[in-house]
Design a protein around this motif. Structure first.
Motif, PDB file in Angstrom:
ATOM      1  N   ILE A  55      -8.580  -2.607  -4.371  1.00 15.42           N
ATOM      2  CA  ILE A  55      -8.389  -1.195  -3.567  1.00 15.42           C
ATOM      3  C   ILE A  55      -7.064  -0.453  -3.637  1.00 15.42           C
ATOM      4  CG2 ILE A  55      -6.894  -2.376  -1.582  1.00 15.42           C
ATOM      5  CD1 ILE A  55     -10.260  -0.535  -1.430  1.00 15.42           C
ATOM      6  N   ILE A  56      -6.064  -1.214  -4.319  1.00 14.62           N
ATOM      7  CA  ILE A  56      -4.892  -0.428  -4.718  1.00 14.62           C
ATOM      8  C   ILE A  56      -4.913   0.467  -5.697  1.00 14.62           C
ATOM      9  CG2 ILE A  56      -2.561  -0.337  -5.347  1.00 14.62           C
ATOM     10  CD1 ILE A  56      -1.640  -2.664  -3.536  1.00 14.62           C
ATOM     11  N   ASP A  57      -5.826   0.047  -6.853  1.00 16.55           N
ATOM     12  CA  ASP A  57      -6.337   0.595  -7.822  1.00 16.55           C
ATOM     13  C   ASP A  57      -7.151   1.918  -7.359  1.00 16.55           C
ATOM     14  OD1 ASP A  57      -4.811  -0.872  -9.440  1.00 16.55           O
ATOM     15  OD2 ASP A  57      -6.854  -1.914 -10.081  1.00 16.55           O
ATOM     16  N   LEU A  58      -8.153   1.591  -6.550  1.00 12.67           N
ATOM     17  CA  LEU A  58      -9.160   2.609  -5.905  1.00 12.67           C
ATOM     18  C   LEU A  58      -8.224   3.729  -5.387  1.00 12.67           C
ATOM     19  CD1 LEU A  58     -12.455   2.091  -4.303  1.00 12.67           C
ATOM     20  CD2 LEU A  58     -10.796   3.691  -3.002  1.00 12.67           C
ATOM     21  N   LEU A  59      -7.206   3.430  -4.312  1.00 12.19           N
ATOM     22  CA  LEU A  59      -6.533   4.388  -3.565  1.00 12.19           C
ATOM     23  C   LEU A  59      -5.545   5.231  -4.457  1.00 12.19           C
ATOM     24  CD1 LEU A  59      -5.616   2.069  -0.578  1.00 12.19           C
ATOM     25  CD2 LEU A  59      -6.968   4.447  -0.416  1.00 12.19           C
ATOM     26  N   ALA A  60      -4.932   4.542  -5.352  1.00 12.71           N
ATOM     27  CA  ALA A  60      -3.988   5.317  -6.454  1.00 12.71           C
ATOM     28  C   ALA A  60      -4.884   6.424  -7.137  1.00 12.71           C
ATOM     29  CB  ALA A  60      -3.493   4.183  -7.369  1.00 12.71           C
ATOM     30  N   ASP A  61      -6.047   5.986  -7.620  1.00 10.96           N
ATOM     31  CA  ASP A  61      -6.942   6.977  -8.261  1.00 10.96           C
ATOM     32  C   ASP A  61      -7.464   8.170  -7.267  1.00 10.96           C
ATOM     33  OD1 ASP A  61      -6.960   5.806 -10.576  1.00 10.96           O
ATOM     34  OD2 ASP A  61      -8.592   4.780 -10.399  1.00 10.96           O
ATOM     35  N   LYS A  62      -7.717   8.015  -5.919  1.00 12.40           N
ATOM     36  CA  LYS A  62      -8.326   8.745  -4.917  1.00 12.40           C
ATOM     37  C   LYS A  62      -7.061   9.856  -4.444  1.00 12.40           C
ATOM     38  CE  LYS A  62     -10.718  10.289  -1.651  1.00 12.40           C
ATOM     39  NZ  LYS A  62     -11.826  10.979  -1.942  1.00 12.40           N
ATOM     40  N   VAL A  63      -6.027   9.325  -4.239  1.00 10.23           N
ATOM     41  CA  VAL A  63      -4.939  10.415  -3.891  1.00 10.23           C
ATOM     42  C   VAL A  63      -4.666  11.320  -4.775  1.00 10.23           C
ATOM     43  CG1 VAL A  63      -3.999   8.643  -2.214  1.00 10.23           C
ATOM     44  CG2 VAL A  63      -2.995   8.776  -4.337  1.00 10.23           C
ATOM     45  N   HIS A  64      -5.032  11.075  -6.050  1.00 12.02           N
ATOM     46  CA  HIS A  64      -4.936  12.179  -7.054  1.00 12.02           C
ATOM     47  C   HIS A  64      -5.626  13.325  -6.961  1.00 12.02           C
ATOM     48  CE1 HIS A  64      -2.318  11.049 -10.429  1.00 12.02           C
ATOM     49  NE2 HIS A  64      -2.233   9.521  -9.732  1.00 12.02           N
ATOM     50  N   ASP A  65      -7.100  13.427  -6.186  1.00  6.53           N
ATOM     51  CA  ASP A  65      -7.908  14.398  -5.600  1.00  6.53           C
ATOM     52  C   ASP A  65      -7.375  14.687  -4.351  1.00  6.53           C
ATOM     53  OD1 ASP A  65      -9.143  14.203  -8.023  1.00  6.53           O
ATOM     54  OD2 ASP A  65     -11.054  13.081  -7.069  1.00  6.53           O
ATOM     55  N   MET A  66      -6.478  14.299  -3.600  1.00 10.88           N
ATOM     56  CA  MET A  66      -5.893  14.831  -2.245  1.00 10.88           C
ATOM     57  C   MET A  66      -4.861  15.762  -2.671  1.00 10.88           C
ATOM     58  SD  MET A  66      -6.463  10.954  -0.604  1.00 10.88           S
ATOM     59  CE  MET A  66      -6.330  11.662   1.142  1.00 10.88           C
ATOM     60  N   LYS A  67      -5.141  17.113  -2.766  1.00 11.03           N
ATOM     61  CA  LYS A  67      -4.209  17.890  -3.232  1.00 11.03           C
ATOM     62  C   LYS A  67      -3.339  18.205  -2.276  1.00 11.03           C
ATOM     63  CE  LYS A  67      -6.202  17.909  -7.022  1.00 11.03           C
ATOM     64  NZ  LYS A  67      -5.743  17.478  -8.238  1.00 11.03           N
ATOM     65  N   ASN A  68      -3.657  18.191  -0.954  1.00 15.22           N
ATOM     66  CA  ASN A  68      -2.707  18.615   0.355  1.00 15.22           C
ATOM     67  C   ASN A  68      -2.116  17.316   0.798  1.00 15.22           C
ATOM     68  OD1 ASN A  68      -3.889  21.107   0.288  1.00 15.22           O
ATOM     69  ND2 ASN A  68      -5.531  20.464   1.414  1.00 15.22           N
ATOM     70  N   LEU A  69      -2.161  16.286   0.180  1.00 15.73           N
ATOM     71  CA  LEU A  69      -1.572  14.895   0.736  1.00 15.73           C
ATOM     72  C   LEU A  69       0.034  15.207   0.338  1.00 15.73           C
ATOM     73  CD1 LEU A  69      -2.136  12.262   1.964  1.00 15.73           C
ATOM     74  CD2 LEU A  69      -2.096  11.225  -0.246  1.00 15.73           C
ATOM     75  N   GLU A  70       0.835  15.150   1.253  1.00 17.52           N
ATOM     76  CA  GLU A  70       2.231  15.162   1.541  1.00 17.52           C
ATOM     77  C   GLU A  70       2.923  13.706   1.906  1.00 17.52           C
ATOM     78  OE1 GLU A  70       3.842  18.324   3.906  1.00 17.52           O
ATOM     79  OE2 GLU A  70       2.913  19.916   2.636  1.00 17.52           O
ATOM     80  N   LYS A  71       2.324  13.033   2.865  1.00 16.61           N
ATOM     81  CA  LYS A  71       2.827  11.716   3.300  1.00 16.61           C
ATOM     82  C   LYS A  71       1.941  10.453   3.175  1.00 16.61           C
ATOM     83  CE  LYS A  71       5.222   9.806   7.319  1.00 16.61           C
ATOM     84  NZ  LYS A  71       5.857   9.930   8.746  1.00 16.61           N
ATOM     85  N   LEU A  72       2.194   9.524   2.361  1.00 12.98           N
ATOM     86  CA  LEU A  72       1.261   8.488   2.303  1.00 12.98           C
ATOM     87  C   LEU A  72       1.765   7.087   2.647  1.00 12.98           C
ATOM     88  CD1 LEU A  72      -1.252   7.167   1.231  1.00 12.98           C
ATOM     89  CD2 LEU A  72      -0.211   7.125  -0.890  1.00 12.98           C
ATOM     90  N   THR A  73       1.351   6.141   3.562  1.00 12.67           N
ATOM     91  CA  THR A  73       1.959   5.025   3.907  1.00 12.67           C
ATOM     92  C   THR A  73       0.669   3.870   3.604  1.00 12.67           C
ATOM     93  OG1 THR A  73       3.511   5.938   5.413  1.00 12.67           O
ATOM     94  CG2 THR A  73       2.886   3.414   5.580  1.00 12.67           C
ATOM     95  N   LEU A  74       0.953   2.894   2.787  1.00 13.91           N
ATOM     96  CA  LEU A  74      -0.015   1.980   2.639  1.00 13.91           C
ATOM     97  C   LEU A  74       0.692   0.652   2.883  1.00 13.91           C
ATOM     98  CD1 LEU A  74      -1.405   3.203  -0.863  1.00 13.91           C
ATOM     99  CD2 LEU A  74      -2.670   3.549   1.668  1.00 13.91           C
ATOM    100  N   SER A  75       0.197  -0.196   3.613  1.00 16.95           N
ATOM    101  CA  SER A  75       0.855  -1.612   3.925  1.00 16.95           C
ATOM    102  C   SER A  75      -0.267  -2.719   3.760  1.00 16.95           C
ATOM    103  CB  SER A  75       1.464  -1.622   5.211  1.00 16.95           C
ATOM    104  OG  SER A  75       2.021  -3.053   5.434  1.00 16.95           O
ATOM    105  N   PHE A  76       0.173  -3.495   2.848  1.00 22.63           N
ATOM    106  CA  PHE A  76      -1.030  -4.673   2.734  1.00 22.63           C
ATOM    107  C   PHE A  76      -0.051  -6.113   2.514  1.00 22.63           C
ATOM    108  CE2 PHE A  76      -2.733  -1.195   0.414  1.00 22.63           C
ATOM    109  CZ  PHE A  76      -3.941  -0.994   1.034  1.00 22.63           C
ATOM    110  N   GLN A  77       0.758  -6.258   3.614  1.00 20.06           N
ATOM    111  CA  GLN A  77       1.511  -7.394   3.808  1.00 20.06           C
ATOM    112  C   GLN A  77       0.683  -8.702   4.182  1.00 20.06           C
ATOM    113  OE1 GLN A  77       5.486  -7.120   6.071  1.00 20.06           O
ATOM    114  NE2 GLN A  77       4.545  -5.098   6.867  1.00 20.06           N
ATOM    115  N   ASP A  78       0.740  -9.844   3.324  1.00 19.86           N
ATOM    116  CA  ASP A  78       0.336 -11.123   3.600  1.00 19.86           C
ATOM    117  C   ASP A  78      -1.190 -11.126   2.960  1.00 19.86           C
ATOM    118  OD1 ASP A  78       2.454 -12.286   4.896  1.00 19.86           O
ATOM    119  OD2 ASP A  78       1.849 -11.399   6.911  1.00 19.86           O
TER     120      ASP A  78
END
Length: 203
Positions: free
Chosen positions: A128-151
């Motif tokens: 899912i991290i690989d998927l999200l990393a690829d996805k955000v490259h297409d999100m041209k307006n994205l300025e702030k990103l927070t991902l948390s997968f603790q535990d």
């Protein structure tokens, strides 16, 4: 705890406030929400066609499933004005299937400027991290990103490093935080260790 019927009555009233631009709903730890409640939550929010920012806290909801999250995200993706999405689904029995909408071939949420996804203690894997990393490259307006997968014990340091490298290549990102505290290390030792990364393009 409020019974599901009372929660549904409240949620069904939301579309009567079409001018809503910002909404925050917290059902953390709710044992009342079940199939009908989660569906009503998704349907009611999707009818707020002027909504710009939404925060949904469903952490520790024992009845939350992948199908509920998938339907919720599909519904939110239909809001044309949505700019910021914060979704808290930690401490639930959630797997990668819940986040399938972030597939690179899907243009859902491509106009977001802010995305927060917290799935601590879930069954999310490194894929899912690989998927999200690829996805955000297409999100041209994205300025702030927070991902948390603790535990999340199926994620290790390598996935974190790969994700951060991918994020640093995004010109639009101003602030990003990726956290995988207490996830599996490359040695397969579990527990006391942590890894996290935060960077600010304006610094």
């Amino acid at each position: 705890a409020a019974p599901e019927e009372a929660i549904i009555n409240f949620l069904e009233s939301l579309p009567f406030f079409p001018a809503l631009e910002i909404i925050r709903l917290s059902f953390e730890g709710s044992t009342s929400l079940k199939d009908n409640g989660f569906k009503c939550l998704a349907d009611s929010c999707s009818k707020l066609e002027g909504l710009k920012r939404i925060v949904l806290d469903l952490e520790s909801c024992p009845n939350l499933t992948d199908q509920h999250v998938k339907y919720l995200l599909e519904s939110l993706a239909r809001i044309p004005t949505l700019e910021a999405l914060s979704l808290y689904i930690g401490r639930c029995q959630i797997t990668n299937d819940a986040l399938a909408i972030f597939n690179i071939e899907n243009d859902a949420f491509s106009k977001l400027s802010e995305l927060t996804l917290v799935a601590d203690g879930s069954k999310i894997t490194h894929e899912i991290i690989d998927l999200l990393a690829d996805k955000v490259h297409d999100m041209k307006n994205l300025e702030k990103l927070t991902l948390s997968f603790q535990d999340c014990l199926e994620i290790d340091e390598k996935e974190l490093n790969d994700a951060v490298l991918a994020l640093q290549c995004l010109p639009s990102i101003r602030t990003a935080s990726v956290v995988i505290n207490k996830c599996r290390l490359q040695t397969d030792d579990v527990a006391e260790n942590s890894a996290a990364a935060t960077f600010d393009q304006n610094a």
